[in-house]
Design a protein around this motif. Structure first.
Motif, PDB file in Angstrom:
ATOM      1  N   LEU A 615       0.849  -1.197   0.000  1.00  0.00           N
ATOM      2  CA  LEU A 615       0.000   0.000   0.000  1.00  0.00           C
ATOM      3  C   LEU A 615       0.885   1.248   0.000  1.00  0.00           C
ATOM      4  N   LEU A 616       0.808   1.997  -1.096  1.00  0.00           N
ATOM      5  CA  LEU A 616       1.484   3.291  -1.170  1.00  0.00           C
ATOM      6  C   LEU A 616       0.419   4.371  -1.063  1.00  0.00           C
ATOM      7  N   TYR A 617       0.792   5.491  -0.515  1.00  0.00           N
ATOM      8  CA  TYR A 617      -0.147   6.599  -0.343  1.00  0.00           C
ATOM      9  C   TYR A 617       0.626   7.874  -0.625  1.00  0.00           C
ATOM     10  N   GLY A 618      -0.094   8.965  -0.757  1.00  0.00           N
ATOM     11  CA  GLY A 618       0.598  10.243  -0.995  1.00  0.00           C
ATOM     12  C   GLY A 618      -0.421  11.359  -0.997  1.00  0.00           C
ATOM     13  N   ARG A 619      -0.156  12.379  -1.807  1.00  0.00           N
ATOM     14  CA  ARG A 619      -0.999  13.585  -1.811  1.00  0.00           C
ATOM     15  C   ARG A 619      -1.852  13.649  -3.058  1.00  0.00           C
ATOM     16  N   THR A 620      -2.870  14.444  -2.970  1.00  0.00           N
ATOM     17  CA  THR A 620      -3.670  14.793  -4.131  1.00  0.00           C
ATOM     18  C   THR A 620      -3.756  16.314  -4.120  1.00  0.00           C
ATOM     19  N   PRO A 621      -3.693  16.968  -5.284  1.00  0.00           N
ATOM     20  CA  PRO A 621      -3.468  18.413  -5.272  1.00  0.00           C
ATOM     21  C   PRO A 621      -4.475  19.223  -4.478  1.00  0.00           C
ATOM     22  N   VAL A 622      -5.752  18.835  -4.460  1.00  0.00           N
ATOM     23  CA  VAL A 622      -6.745  19.741  -3.892  1.00  0.00           C
ATOM     24  C   VAL A 622      -7.128  19.418  -2.449  1.00  0.00           C
ATOM     25  N   HIS A 623      -6.455  18.467  -1.824  1.00  0.00           N
ATOM     26  CA  HIS A 623      -6.760  18.219  -0.406  1.00  0.00           C
ATOM     27  C   HIS A 623      -5.485  18.209   0.422  1.00  0.00           C
ATOM     28  N   SER A 624      -5.662  18.511   1.710  1.00  0.00           N
ATOM     29  CA  SER A 624      -4.551  18.462   2.654  1.00  0.00           C
ATOM     30  C   SER A 624      -4.844  17.429   3.720  1.00  0.00           C
ATOM     31  N   PHE A 625      -3.971  16.423   3.808  1.00  0.00           N
ATOM     32  CA  PHE A 625      -4.115  15.411   4.858  1.00  0.00           C
ATOM     33  C   PHE A 625      -5.598  15.062   5.018  1.00  0.00           C
ATOM     34  N   GLN A 642      -9.001   8.015  -5.153  1.00  0.00           N
ATOM     35  CA  GLN A 642      -9.041   6.898  -6.107  1.00  0.00           C
ATOM     36  C   GLN A 642      -7.978   5.884  -5.722  1.00  0.00           C
ATOM     37  N   LEU A 643      -8.176   4.658  -6.163  1.00  0.00           N
ATOM     38  CA  LEU A 643      -7.133   3.648  -5.957  1.00  0.00           C
ATOM     39  C   LEU A 643      -6.444   3.373  -7.279  1.00  0.00           C
ATOM     40  N   TRP A 644      -5.177   3.753  -7.361  1.00  0.00           N
ATOM     41  CA  TRP A 644      -4.379   3.418  -8.552  1.00  0.00           C
ATOM     42  C   TRP A 644      -4.049   1.929  -8.497  1.00  0.00           C
ATOM     43  N   ILE A 645      -4.403   1.222  -9.564  1.00  0.00           N
ATOM     44  CA  ILE A 645      -4.063  -0.204  -9.632  1.00  0.00           C
ATOM     45  C   ILE A 645      -3.606  -0.517 -11.054  1.00  0.00           C
ATOM     46  N   ASN A 646      -2.600  -1.363 -11.144  1.00  0.00           N
ATOM     47  CA  ASN A 646      -2.026  -1.721 -12.441  1.00  0.00           C
ATOM     48  C   ASN A 646      -3.079  -2.403 -13.321  1.00  0.00           C
ATOM     49  N   ASP A 647      -3.076  -2.073 -14.624  1.00  0.00           N
ATOM     50  CA  ASP A 647      -4.151  -2.558 -15.499  1.00  0.00           C
ATOM     51  C   ASP A 647      -4.161  -4.081 -15.635  1.00  0.00           C
ATOM     52  N   ALA A 648      -2.978  -4.697 -15.701  1.00  0.00           N
ATOM     53  CA  ALA A 648      -2.952  -6.159 -15.846  1.00  0.00           C
ATOM     54  C   ALA A 648      -3.510  -6.814 -14.586  1.00  0.00           C
ATOM     55  N   ASP A 685       3.220  -4.576  -8.261  1.00  0.00           N
ATOM     56  CA  ASP A 685       3.344  -5.044  -6.877  1.00  0.00           C
ATOM     57  C   ASP A 685       2.773  -4.068  -5.850  1.00  0.00           C
ATOM     58  N   CYS A 686       2.201  -2.949  -6.299  1.00  0.00           N
ATOM     59  CA  CYS A 686       1.718  -1.961  -5.337  1.00  0.00           C
ATOM     60  C   CYS A 686       0.441  -1.292  -5.832  1.00  0.00           C
ATOM     61  N   VAL A 687      -0.298  -0.714  -4.908  1.00  0.00           N
ATOM     62  CA  VAL A 687      -1.420   0.162  -5.250  1.00  0.00           C
ATOM     63  C   VAL A 687      -1.167   1.486  -4.533  1.00  0.00           C
ATOM     64  N   PHE A 688      -1.833   2.536  -4.994  1.00  0.00           N
ATOM     65  CA  PHE A 688      -1.583   3.872  -4.440  1.00  0.00           C
ATOM     66  C   PHE A 688      -2.904   4.592  -4.228  1.00  0.00           C
ATOM     67  N   ALA A 734      -5.119  -6.433   0.146  1.00  0.00           N
ATOM     68  CA  ALA A 734      -5.749  -7.048  -1.018  1.00  0.00           C
ATOM     69  C   ALA A 734      -6.773  -6.051  -1.550  1.00  0.00           C
ATOM     70  N   VAL A 735      -7.179  -6.265  -2.803  1.00  0.00           N
ATOM     71  CA  VAL A 735      -8.153  -5.359  -3.421  1.00  0.00           C
ATOM     72  C   VAL A 735      -9.270  -6.209  -4.000  1.00  0.00           C
ATOM     73  N   ARG A 736     -10.518  -5.774  -3.797  1.00  0.00           N
ATOM     74  CA  ARG A 736     -11.635  -6.502  -4.411  1.00  0.00           C
ATOM     75  C   ARG A 736     -12.706  -5.500  -4.836  1.00  0.00           C
ATOM     76  N   ARG A 737     -13.523  -5.945  -5.787  1.00  0.00           N
ATOM     77  CA  ARG A 737     -14.662  -5.115  -6.203  1.00  0.00           C
ATOM     78  C   ARG A 737     -15.591  -4.950  -5.012  1.00  0.00           C
ATOM     79  N   SER A 738     -16.234  -3.791  -4.948  1.00  0.00           N
ATOM     80  CA  SER A 738     -17.130  -3.536  -3.822  1.00  0.00           C
ATOM     81  C   SER A 738     -18.581  -3.572  -4.299  1.00  0.00           C
ATOM     82  N   ASP A 739     -19.442  -4.168  -3.459  1.00  0.00           N
ATOM     83  CA  ASP A 739     -20.868  -4.169  -3.781  1.00  0.00           C
ATOM     84  C   ASP A 739     -21.576  -2.959  -3.182  1.00  0.00           C
TER      85      ASP A 739
END
Ligand code: MGD
Ligand code: MGD
Length: 760
Positions: A615-625, A642-648, A685-688, A734-739
């Motif tokens: 699990l990687l995390y970071g900033r998004t331009p329009v929000h603070s913490f 959003q969750l960045w996840i590799n397309d494959a 190997d990671c999501v962000f 882990a990541v899964r589709r949400s209902d």
């Protein structure tokens, strides 16, 4: 259209107004807000004429200059203050929208006392007298029974200046700041032990003259510090080259000449290989190294085996690219700007990784040289110290050998442990002051456990974020547009300056400014001489006195510029660094004497088990913490992370772009839903995901459970053994589709109607 004035006109109007005020003998500060705002020039907000009051922003910690726009006593907007030497009239989305904090219907506006269970968020309204009396009575009882340090403070932000003094006067050395333990700690300590100085905040990076910028995980552009983003963009425009090392194709990576999609957690190997190449190929600054440094031979031996082939196998980067980028640095030296990063608490060997980065800057001759890292200007500012304060360097007593070179406060892990088990010594009370300890410290469930057991939890905040739910007593603070703070000195700018924060509008309800809160509490703690200034005006004079300037001189523009020092090492002259040897310490004897590795080395960090991602995390331009998600404008622009996840990988999991997904921790706990961003721009190997979403406070009507909280999954921080900072990227999900039905509306950009003919 708002009326714009140029910089010269701005100063002309301001000084004319200031002069008129002085001629009239006006005591601007003692008569307060009315004069302050009429004294400053008029501006326009849309078609309306408004008064403009200079101050500075607190939507993040970069402190850009603002002009608060007031009409009929109401705050109708802000714009950038063109007199601010760094932000120069620019503001980001957060800065432009921050004034809405003033009218947020969820604001804390009265002191409150808990009526329900801790965590329930049930309160009754109280008077300031009753609330402060309750805090003081319990603080005194805790000191009586367990000693002063059993009462801890979790401060953050400009307004916590006074309360920190009060706690030290009370005798407590138990405080924990995220700006060290979850942010800049590794680089602060690494740079002190190398150059005898920190890189500062704002970072003293010479974007104006650099030839090559190296970003190692610093995602400038998503991490928005307004003036730094501008400087970065200007440098690229001017032709500076850019190397970006990031497992994710960040905004900065999209501008890079060389993009290195490194395997997460392996940056140390890359840095050691770069050091190996720069030294082995004679690409270092020999004169500089001989003149200013000590220990290069030990470093040479240390990195002898760190070949590019060795690093390539670890980092999963091509050998040729490692070699090529090292040569780019050698060719551009000393005008190489290696960004030290800001959120540097990653994998547990973070102080050592920052040392490796500092050593690379040192051998390239970049410290104190044009295009690299420039030197600070000394600014002596006063501090309304309490007479009984314990020494600044007195630290929470840690067991022998534990975190031997921690420099600021108590690691949050130690504080939480002390609250739960009483070891290494008991902590029975906690006051949070501008810090969300549930969203910002790792292992939030453990933090809650600590709060559940405490004898006193006091929260001083502007909004009812998660810690409020756990408070016995809540004190509402005036927001940054409603209060005075101690003036702030900016030494880490080529043009040093002092800036003033002052009230633009009255606070709502019964919110108080920080000086009043600390003073009144001091009285109740039996420390009447604490904070030895009668009122805020006296405080301003006291803080500014060493500079021989009066607060009135800051009123017109909010800024007072000071004489600049030399930002570079003086040519030809001897220079003594603030280290024991007087040199840049490549090999650090002081570290060795404290049982810490004197040179950085590589260690392996475990990777994700099958079915999991790092699990990687970071900033998004329009929000603070986690502090901006309740703002109506920012929520319009970006309602959810959003969750960045590799397309494959997404395809394997049956996830399409935009699908609601959930993060699932090793303990089986799932997050709130958030939309997937399916992209080839992140490794497999990671999501962000951006940090700060998914608040668990139902008292925040917009932010509540909107998106996923990265911190909920930081359950296994690999604490740095040298400084105790929380390494937060050692966690797997882990990541899964949400209902679950998405609880966010589409962001503004995707709702905007297309212009006729657009896109043809
Ligand atoms: P915020 O979420 O902004 O972060 O740590 P914090 O500063 O704790 O919470 C600030 C709190 O102060 C909120 O409750 C807000 O309402 C309140 N507040 C805002 N303005 C004022 C004010 O003027 N006065 C008072 N009294 N209160 C105010 C940030 C820290 O978090 C940092 S610096 C970093 S770099 C780390 N980032 C990070 C991460 O990326 N991921 C995870 N999981 N944890 C992190 N922790 C660190
Ligand atoms: P980092 O967390 O180091 O933050 O900003 P930075 O210091 O830039 O960087 C996140 C980046 O590191 C992501 O692009 C991620 O993909 C990458 N990364 C993750 N793991 C690795 C790895 O193993 N190796 C490498 N090389 N890269 C990796 C933080 C900064 O942002 C801070 S500390 C503060 S206080 C400010 N907060 C803030 C904010 O809250 N909002 C906005 N909009 N801007 C902010 N600017 C500041």
């Amino acid at each position: 259209m708002s009326q714009r004035i140029n910089r010269r006109e701005f100063f002309r109007r301001s000084s004319r107004a200031a002069a008129a005020a002085t001629a009239a003998g006006a005591t601007l500060l003692s008569s307060g807000l009315a004069e302050a705002s009429t004294d400053f020039g008029l501006g326009r907000h849309g078609s309306q004429r408004v008064e403009e009051v200079p101050s500075f922003c607190e939507m993040c910690f970069w402190k850009c200059g603002i002009l608060g726009q007031v009409r009929d006593g109401r705050l109708v907007g802000v714009r950038g203050n063109p007199a601010h030497p760094m932000s120069q009239g620019h503001l980001c989305a957060r800065g432009n929208s921050g004034f809405l904090l003033h009218s947020d219907p969820d604001r804390l506006v009265h002191p409150m006392i808990r009526t329900g269970e801790r965590g329930e968020g049930k309160f009754r309204r109280a008077s300031w007298e009753e609330a402060l009396d309750l805090i003081a009575t319990r603080m005194l009882a805790i000191r009586e029974r367990h000693g002063a340090s059993a009462m801890a403070l979790a401060p953050h932000g400009t307004s916590s200046f006074f309360i920190r003094s009060l706690f030290r006067n009370f005798g407590s050395d138990s405080y924990s700041v995220p700006s060290y333990g979850q942010c800049r700690g590794p680089r602060i300590t690494a740079f002190h032990h190398t150059f005898g100085a920190d890189i500062g905040s704002p970072e003293r990076l010479d974007f104006e003259r650099t030839e090559l910028i190296v970003l190692i995980g610093s995602h400038i552009g998503e991490n928005v510090h307004t003036s730094q983003v501008h400087q970065f963009a200007d440098a690229i425009d001017r032709g500076a080259r850019l190397i970006v090392v990031d497992p994710r194709f960040s905004v900065a990576a999209s501008k890079a000449h060389e993009y290195l999609p490194i395997k997460p957690s392996t940056d140390m190997a890359l840095l050691l290989a770069w050091l190996h190449l720069v030294l082995a190929e004679d690409g270092y600054d020999r004169d500089y190294v001989e003149r200013y440094t000590t220990g290069v031979d030990e470093l040479r031996r240390q990195v002898a085996d760190c070949t590019p082939e060795w690093a390539a196998a670890i980092t999963e980067l091509p050998v040729e690219q490692i070699v090529h980028t090292a040569r780019m640095m050698s060719a551009a030296r000393p005008a190489v700007l290696i960004h030290p990063g800001r959120h540097t608490t990653w994998y547990g060997d973070d102080m050592q990784r920052e040392r490796a980065l500092a050593l690379l800057a040192a051998v390239l001759g970049s410290w104190g040289r044009p295009g690299g890292m420039f030197l600070p200007s000394p600014i002596p500012l006063g501090r309304p110290r309490c007479p009984g304060e314990i020494a600044q360097d007195q630290q929470f007593h840690m067991p022998q050998g534990m975190y031997p070179v921690v420099e600021e406060g108590v690691p949050s892990e130690v504080l939480v442990e002390a609250m739960i088990s009483g070891k290494p010594r008991p902590v029975k009370g906690l006051m949070t002051y501008g810090q969300n300890v549930i969203a910002s410290w790792p292992r939030p469930e453990r933090t809650k456990e600590a709060l559940r057991q405490a004898e006193l939890v006091a929260v001083v905040d502007v909004l009812p974020t998660e810690p409020t739910l756990w408070a016995d007593v809540v004190l509402p603070e005036a927001a940054y547009v409603e209060r005075y703070d101690a003036p702030v000195a900016v030494r880490d700018s080529k043009q040093p300056f002092v800036m003033l924060r002052r009230p633009i509008v009255e606070p709502p309800g019964e919110a108080w400014g920080p000086f009043a809160i600390a003073r009144e509490l001091a009285h109740r703690l039996g420390e009447p001489s604490c904070l030895p200034c009668e009122d805020e005006q006296a405080m301003l004079r006291h803080v500014l006195a060493p500079l021989a300037i009066e607060p009135e001189q800051l009123l017109p523009t909010g800024i007072y510029e000071l004489a600049a020092g030399n930002p570079y090492l003086p040519a030809g002259a001897d220079y003594r660094f603030n280290t024991p040897s007087g040199k840049i310490e490549i090999f650090s004897e002081p570290l060795e004497q404290r049982g810490v590795a004197p040179l950085p080395g590589y260690s392996v960090h475990p990777g994700p088990p099958p079915g999991f991602f790092r699990l990687l995390y970071g900033r998004t331009p329009v929000h603070s913490f986690a502090r901006s998600q309740n703002n109506p404008l920012l929520d319009e622009i970006q309602p959810v992370n959003q969750l960045w996840i590799n397309d494959a990988k997404a395809e394997e999991l049956g996830i399409a772009d935009g699908d609601p997904v959930e993060l699932v921790g090793a303990d089986g706990v799932a997050s709130n839903p958030l939309p997937a961003k399916v992209t080839p721009g992140i490794r497999e190997d990671c999501v962000f995901t951006p940090h700060g979403f998914g608040s668990e406070s139902p008292l925040l009507h917009r932010a509540y459970r909107r998106g996923a909280d990265d911190n909920r999954f930081i359950t296994n921080p690999a604490t740095d053994p040298d400084i105790g900072s929380s390494a937060m990227r050692a966690n797997f999900v882990a990541v899964r589709r949400s209902d679950a039905r998405p609880n966010w509306k589409p962001p503004l950009a995707s709702r905007r109607p297309r212009r006729k003919g657009a896109g043809r």
